[in-house]
Design a protein around this motif. Structure first.
Motif, mmCIF file in Angstrom:
data_model
loop_
_atom_site.group_PDB
_atom_site.id
_atom_site.type_symbol
_atom_site.label_atom_id
_atom_site.label_comp_id
_atom_site.label_asym_id
_atom_site.label_seq_id
_atom_site.Cartn_x
_atom_site.Cartn_y
_atom_site.Cartn_z
ATOM 1 N N THR A 33 0.808 -1.222 0.000
ATOM 2 C CA THR A 33 0.000 0.000 0.000
ATOM 3 C C THR A 33 0.841 1.272 0.000
ATOM 4 O O THR A 33 0.337 2.350 -0.313
ATOM 5 N N LYS A 34 2.104 1.142 0.370
ATOM 6 C CA LYS A 34 2.905 2.351 0.473
ATOM 7 C C LYS A 34 4.394 2.016 0.529
ATOM 8 O O LYS A 34 4.780 1.003 1.110
ATOM 9 N N LEU A 35 5.207 2.879 -0.086
ATOM 10 C CA LEU A 35 6.655 2.820 0.117
ATOM 11 C C LEU A 35 7.015 4.065 0.924
ATOM 12 O O LEU A 35 6.741 5.183 0.478
ATOM 13 N N VAL A 36 7.588 3.870 2.098
ATOM 14 C CA VAL A 36 7.796 5.018 2.990
ATOM 15 C C VAL A 36 9.106 5.749 2.676
ATOM 16 O O VAL A 36 10.051 5.158 2.156
ATOM 17 N N LYS A 37 9.122 7.028 2.991
ATOM 18 C CA LYS A 37 10.346 7.833 2.834
ATOM 19 C C LYS A 37 11.048 7.891 4.185
ATOM 20 O O LYS A 37 10.393 8.010 5.217
ATOM 21 N N LYS A 38 12.368 7.803 4.148
ATOM 22 C CA LYS A 38 13.103 7.634 5.406
ATOM 23 C C LYS A 38 14.247 8.640 5.569
ATOM 24 O O LYS A 38 14.655 9.287 4.603
ATOM 25 N N MET A 39 14.756 8.700 6.806
ATOM 26 C CA MET A 39 15.925 9.529 7.126
ATOM 27 C C MET A 39 17.126 9.114 6.261
ATOM 28 O O MET A 39 17.827 9.958 5.696
ATOM 29 N N GLY A 40 17.326 7.820 6.193
ATOM 30 C CA GLY A 40 18.456 7.283 5.422
ATOM 31 C C GLY A 40 18.045 5.994 4.742
ATOM 32 O O GLY A 40 16.844 5.693 4.643
ATOM 33 N N LEU A 41 19.026 5.239 4.293
ATOM 34 C CA LEU A 41 18.758 4.022 3.503
ATOM 35 C C LEU A 41 17.724 4.334 2.426
ATOM 36 O O LEU A 41 16.805 3.542 2.174
ATOM 37 N N ARG A 42 17.860 5.517 1.823
ATOM 38 C CA ARG A 42 16.822 5.985 0.908
ATOM 39 C C ARG A 42 16.757 5.167 -0.381
ATOM 40 O O ARG A 42 15.718 5.113 -1.017
ATOM 41 N N ALA A 43 17.869 4.558 -0.736
ATOM 42 C CA ALA A 43 17.857 3.770 -1.972
ATOM 43 C C ALA A 43 17.200 2.406 -1.769
ATOM 44 O O ALA A 43 16.957 1.683 -2.726
ATOM 45 N N ASN A 44 16.934 2.069 -0.535
ATOM 46 C CA ASN A 44 16.340 0.759 -0.251
ATOM 47 C C ASN A 44 14.846 0.898 0.023
ATOM 48 O O ASN A 44 14.412 1.807 0.729
ATOM 49 N N ILE A 89 28.852 -2.414 11.284
ATOM 50 C CA ILE A 89 30.319 -2.311 11.381
ATOM 51 C C ILE A 89 30.901 -1.823 10.049
ATOM 52 O O ILE A 89 31.801 -0.978 10.025
ATOM 53 N N GLY A 90 30.373 -2.359 8.962
ATOM 54 C CA GLY A 90 30.846 -1.926 7.638
ATOM 55 C C GLY A 90 30.611 -0.435 7.425
ATOM 56 O O GLY A 90 31.469 0.274 6.877
ATOM 57 N N ILE A 91 29.456 0.046 7.863
ATOM 58 C CA ILE A 91 29.142 1.478 7.719
ATOM 59 C C ILE A 91 30.115 2.305 8.560
ATOM 60 O O ILE A 91 30.673 3.304 8.105
ATOM 61 N N ALA A 92 30.310 1.876 9.800
ATOM 62 C CA ALA A 92 31.218 2.601 10.686
ATOM 63 C C ALA A 92 32.629 2.632 10.101
ATOM 64 O O ALA A 92 33.314 3.647 10.142
ATOM 65 N N ARG A 93 33.025 1.499 9.545
ATOM 66 C CA ARG A 93 34.368 1.434 8.978
ATOM 67 C C ARG A 93 34.511 2.352 7.765
ATOM 68 O O ARG A 93 35.545 2.987 7.551
ATOM 69 N N ALA A 94 33.445 2.416 6.992
ATOM 70 C CA ALA A 94 33.475 3.312 5.823
ATOM 71 C C ALA A 94 33.655 4.759 6.281
ATOM 72 O O ALA A 94 34.464 5.507 5.718
ATOM 73 N N GLU A 119 28.057 11.948 5.791
ATOM 74 C CA GLU A 119 26.721 12.483 6.111
ATOM 75 C C GLU A 119 25.646 11.447 5.756
ATOM 76 O O GLU A 119 24.728 11.192 6.518
ATOM 77 N N LYS A 120 25.802 10.848 4.593
ATOM 78 C CA LYS A 120 24.846 9.808 4.172
ATOM 79 C C LYS A 120 24.922 8.592 5.097
ATOM 80 O O LYS A 120 23.897 8.046 5.515
ATOM 81 N N LEU A 121 26.148 8.232 5.455
ATOM 82 C CA LEU A 121 26.313 7.064 6.329
ATOM 83 C C LEU A 121 25.665 7.320 7.694
ATOM 84 O O LEU A 121 25.072 6.420 8.290
ATOM 85 N N PHE A 122 25.796 8.547 8.175
ATOM 86 C CA PHE A 122 25.157 8.908 9.446
ATOM 87 C C PHE A 122 23.648 8.690 9.358
ATOM 88 O O PHE A 122 23.035 8.110 10.270
ATOM 89 N N ARG A 123 23.042 9.121 8.257
ATOM 90 C CA ARG A 123 21.586 8.940 8.116
ATOM 91 C C ARG A 123 21.230 7.459 7.966
ATOM 92 O O ARG A 123 20.241 6.983 8.491
#
Lengths: 402, 377
Positions: free
Chosen positions: A207-218, A271-276, A367-371
């Protein structure tokens, strides 16, 4: 013998997935975030390469092969966490959008009948990108997964499902969704059942695809079941699974058991995000920061702390995965690594933002990783739920239920 | 292959160590603290089990175990009481240097290994709180000044000194009390680790002949760096043992203590803190293990990982022991329960063994300089 050295196979998967993350994922990460989706042609390309996200192990397709590795030491969980750390290092949103069974894989793998495993897990072929999904959360049942309100009414030949699911990763595009529903809400956990609901089933819709703070491509979807008929053969594990354990909260157990294998995977992504973020910031500090002086000393301390925290989370995660590979109970370790990695990774991204300063606001990856990373302290069980799980295991010896 | 499984031999060692910790060390800890002296029976048993010579080489009748085994055994022993373990006689922290200097110190072997004469390790790298000067004169050195408080100084028969001389050259000295007399300042120690002989050395223009130089120049630098790495790892391991003790004690207490009609464990303010203590304890355990494994491999990153492990151990030890006191409430503050002692010992321990922020800064400088482990390696 205690060892933190990777086996040859583990090294290979790590190197291969890092190569893929660096050369295929990272270059499109910022653009995918801007677009709010992963380009279809890219998904098609990687699917043809056989790259899938299978959250019980990372593989070139299907979990069948790895489960057949019998006598040899199983290392699928360790391989899984090594691979997903690399992939998420590239971009977590794209990683979660990779074709494959995703979070739906583990319950089918662990509780499905042989026929169901064949039917649902064999569809992930190179011919066309396909996804699986896991639908547990509801508007009124988040952390308290036992409070699922979606109903499953027994009828001739199957069940009628009614209810709503929210926050479902890849839920709109999935070929099938493992959905949890109750056959009798008065039975509590014991009344829960897991169903595999296929896309196109009448009464089942996104019924809906939600918009989010981050992970926007998913893609994160809301799903609706309106008098949705699901045949008996799609009851995960079949009636026998629930008869055999009539005194146990079996459907609930299917849901919870999944977490023991997916939480280390989710932790490894954090962990991967933090490492990036750490590596990006370290490069900048090395190149741009003045040598010596107060700013440099501050950066040294912060980077040392960040690096330490990443290593700490990784070792907790490896332990949880190692236990899973040996079939040892790992609920406590899985919760520990998820609790720590989820919180640590946000803190790391925040510290890296601090080190970047205001320029970090302008088109920088961190900035993107933070979101992106905030959700890793929430989904697959919030930080608070992880602490609850750890505490329960800690007090189990004293027979105090917290 | 990633594995968290100890060997059968390690498990057997740990079982013995932990039993000794629970049955002998912990019940005697308060008495030892009060007397500021170890119980002879404990010393004898620890010696008989070989736990005083874990770090010494076989030439010195030591077990010469890899660090990954040693850290597990020390964790087990310190589960009983950190103070008692820190007060044990013999080679102490100096063992991590003696193992590189066996032949040079052969004449002292019997005294240290069999007679349990004590060696205190004095690292003069600290840039504050010490005014010791090491001056080179003709064919000898003059040592003058007062040290910071160090462990085992009060009962030391020998002192191993790591220092840079006035020309900036690293040197390792071996002082024998019968040859190089020093004075031990009594001091007023009340915080913790009161059994471990913390005191300051005063050297009054002590003349040291070149015979007392164990190593100098590049050789000394390498031994000092490797020895410090090992000491950091072994001390961090001791801290894990204390953390495990505090965690288990607080868990058991909160599982039985009732308030508002139920076990206090059922309040999330309590149970979540226990969970966090458990997570921190496990983290330090793993970081210590990783540093130990790398040191065993003589990996160049071992020094950095030892700084990392010790920093986290210090930070987490303070958190876990404070939490244990907090969760016991008023009972935690009084001496009928062990946790107040553990918190005091913890603070003394982190004060003695390297400042947290210095560990972090040094590690950070290594990282920025590119001496970090390759994340992808």
């Amino acid at each position: 013998m205690i060892s933190f050295q990777l086996s040859e196979q583990q090294k290979q998967i790590k190197e291969m997935t890092h190569w893929f993350a660096a050369n295929e994922i990272r270059p499109i990460a910022m653009e995918a975030d801007r677009l709010g989706k992963v380009p279809d042609e890219w998904l098609d390309k990687v699917n043809k390469m056989g790259i899938h996200l299978n959250t019980s192990s990372f593989s070139g397709g299907g979990g069948e092969e790895s489960s057949r590795k019998s006598k040899k030491e199983r290392e699928g969980n360790r391989m899984g966490v090594l691979a997903t750390e690399q992939m998420a290092w590239g971009c977590p949103a794209i990683t979660l959008s990779l074709p494959g069974a995703g979070l739906g894989g583990p319950p089918v793998q662990s509780s499905g009948t042989p026929e169901q495993k064949e039917r649902f897990l064999s569809i992930f072929t190179k011919e066309k990108p396909r996804w699986g999904a896991y639908a547990l959360t509801e508007p009124e049942a988040g952390s308290d997964a036992s409070g699922v309100k979606t109903t499953a009414t027994k009828v001739d030949g199957g069940y009628i499902l009614n209810g709503q699911k929210i926050f479902i990763t890849n839920g709109g595009r999935a070929s099938w969704v493992v959905a949890f529903a109750t056959v009798d809400s008065t039975l509590g956990r014991a009344g829960q059942r897991a169903f595999v609901v296929e896309k196109g089933t009448p009464g089942f819709s996104c019924t809906k695809l939600v918009k989010k703070m981050g992970l926007r491509a998913n893609e994160t979807a809301e799903l609706l079941f309106e008098d949705c008929f699901v045949p008996d053969e799609n009851l995960l594990g079949g009636e026998k699974l629930y008869e055999a354990s009539s005194n146990k909260p079996s459907g609930f157990q299917v849901a919870m058991k999944t977490f023991d294998s997916t939480r280390p995977i989710v932790a490894s992504m954090a962990i991967g995000i933090a490492r990036a973020a750490y590596e990006y910031t370290l490069d900048l500090v090395r190149q741009e920061y003045p040598k010596g002086g107060e700013t440099s000393a501050l950066a040294a301390e912060m980077l040392a702390e960040v690096e330490q925290n990443i290593a700490a989370a990784r070792l907790l995660t490896w332990e949880a995965a190692w236990k899973a590979d040996f079939g040892l109970p790992n609920a406590k370790e899985a919760a520990m690594c998820k609790a720590y990695a989820g919180q640590m990774s946000l803190d790391v991204c925040s510290k890296c933002m601090e080190l970047l300063g205001p320029i970090g606001l302008d088109g920088h990856l961190v900035e993107k990783l933070f979101r992106d990373v905030k959700i890793f302290d929430i989904f697959e069980g919030t930080n608070q739920i992880q602490h609850l799980v750890v505490a329960r295991r800690q007090y189990a010896a004293y027979e105090v239920r917290v | 292959m990633i594995s968290f499984r100890s060997t059968e031999e390690e498990l057997a060692f740990v079982e013995v160590a932990k039993n000794l910790a629970k049955e002998k060390i912990r019940p005697q800890a308060r008495i030892c603290e009060r007397n500021q002296k170890l119980n002879e029976e404990i010393v004898q048993e620890v010696q008989e089990l070989g736990f005083l010579s874990l770090e010494l080489s076989e030439d010195w009748d030591g077990l010469e175990l890899p660090l990954i085994s040693q850290v597990q055994i020390l964790q087990g022993l310190c589960y009983g009481d950190l103070d008692v373990v820190q007060g044990l006689p013999g080679a102490g922290d100096a063992a991590s240097f003696i193992r590189f200097l066996n032949q040079r110190l052969d004449t002292y072997k019997t005294d240290i290994v069999d007679e349990l004469q004590t060696v205190s390790y004095l690292d003069l790298s600290e840039d504050w709180g010490t005014n010791i000067e090491v001056k080179k004169e003709m064919n000898h050195y003059i040592l003058n000044g007062m040290s910071q408080p160090v462990k085992l100084a009060a009962q030391a028969d020998y002192v191993l000194i790591a220092v840079m001389d006035s020309n900036g050259e690293p040197i390792l000295f071996w002082l024998d009390s019968s040859v190089h007399p020093w004075h031990v300042e009594e001091g007023d120690y009340r915080l913790g680790l009161l059994t471990s002989g913390i005191a300051r050395f005063t050297f009054d223009h002590v003349k040291i002949s070149t015979d007392a130089i164990l190593a100098q120049g590049n050789t000394a630098e390498k031994i000092i760096q490797d020895g410090r790495t090992r000491v950091r790892i072994l001390q961090a391991a001791r801290e894990v043992g204390l953390m495990e003790a505090a965690l288990d004690y607080a868990t058991e207490y909160t599982a039985s203590r009732k308030a508002f009609g139920q076990e206090i464990a059922k309040f999330q303010g309590v149970s979540f803190r226990i969970a966090k203590m458990a997570i921190e304890t496990r983290i330090v355990n793993h970081l210590v293990w990783e540093a130990a494994l790398q040191a065993d491999q003589e990996h160049p990153e071992a020094e950095g990982l030892s700084l990392r492990a010790l920093h986290r151990a210090h930070k987490s030890l303070r958190y876990v022991t404070d939490s244990a006191v907090q969760l016991l409430g008023g009972h935690g503050y009084i001496q009928e329960f062990p946790v107040e002692k553990w918190m005091r010992d913890a603070q003394a321990q982190v004060t003695l063994y390297g400042r947290e922020r210095q560990c972090l800064k040094k590690r950070g400088e290594q990282i920025i300089a590119g001496n970090r482990e390759e994340v992808m390696a």
